[in-house]
Design an enzyme around this catalytic site. Sequence first.
Site, PDB file in Angstrom:
ATOM      1  N   ASP A 126     -16.983  -8.772 -43.651  1.00 21.60           N
ATOM      2  CA  ASP A 126     -17.182  -9.422 -42.376  1.00 21.60           C
ATOM      3  C   ASP A 126     -18.425 -10.306 -42.528  1.00 21.60           C
ATOM      4  OD1 ASP A 126     -16.866  -9.955 -39.602  1.00 21.60           O
ATOM      5  OD2 ASP A 126     -18.398  -8.454 -39.152  1.00 21.60           O
TER       6      ASP A 126
ATOM      7  N   ASP B  49     -20.783 -11.863 -39.549  1.00 20.85           N
ATOM      8  CA  ASP B  49     -21.874 -11.578 -38.619  1.00 20.85           C
ATOM      9  C   ASP B  49     -22.152 -10.076 -38.552  1.00 20.85           C
ATOM     10  OD1 ASP B  49     -21.835 -14.299 -38.081  1.00 20.85           O
ATOM     11  OD2 ASP B  49     -20.488 -14.061 -36.370  1.00 20.85           O
TER      12      ASP B  49
END
Length: 199
Positions: free
Chosen positions: A20, A22
């Site tokens: 991922d 953020d």
Amino acid sequence: MDISRELPSSTRSGKLIVLDRDGVINHDSASFIKSPDEWQPIDGSLEAIAKLNFAGYRVVVATNQSGIDRGLFDMRTLSAIHEKMYQMLSPLGGRIDAIFFCPHTAQAQCECRKPKPGLFHTIGQRFHADLTGVPCVGDSLRDLQAAEAVGGLPILVRTGKGEKTLATGGLPEHTWIFANLAEVADALLAMGREHLVVE
């Protein structure tokens, strides 16, 4: 669902890890990361990516970016944010092989927004890879659920939303938990295996 950058097919060899963005690579924000200036790496995350690269890992990012559909930023801005990430990785000898992102809000009910596994299916197709056992690192439950749906190994980091995710519970059964991406990289390299096998 789209890719902002991908290396030539001749470079696609070795191991794979899905991250991922953020809260894993960079600091997250409740008001979204809307500009290159707002994109700030978490300490040690870029070095971790470079370590993984040196060990033969292809690093791929799968990220929800609903700020596009919300009108908070456009595709040009998203590309500029990612260009900053590439430029900061380069002096370290690191790279990201591809970025797959979903621009939709939950209301769109698309197949690419995590926790649905559409981004992961596309990664498998584009890299001709079986994602079974592939480490998938996130800071939210939806990251882990998407990984679990394709047989990947869910790994939760405590950065970003990670602490809140851990406190809320409901993690997939075989979730691995680390303080940050740097710890994830060190653990994978110490194991020295292409994929983690959960017994």
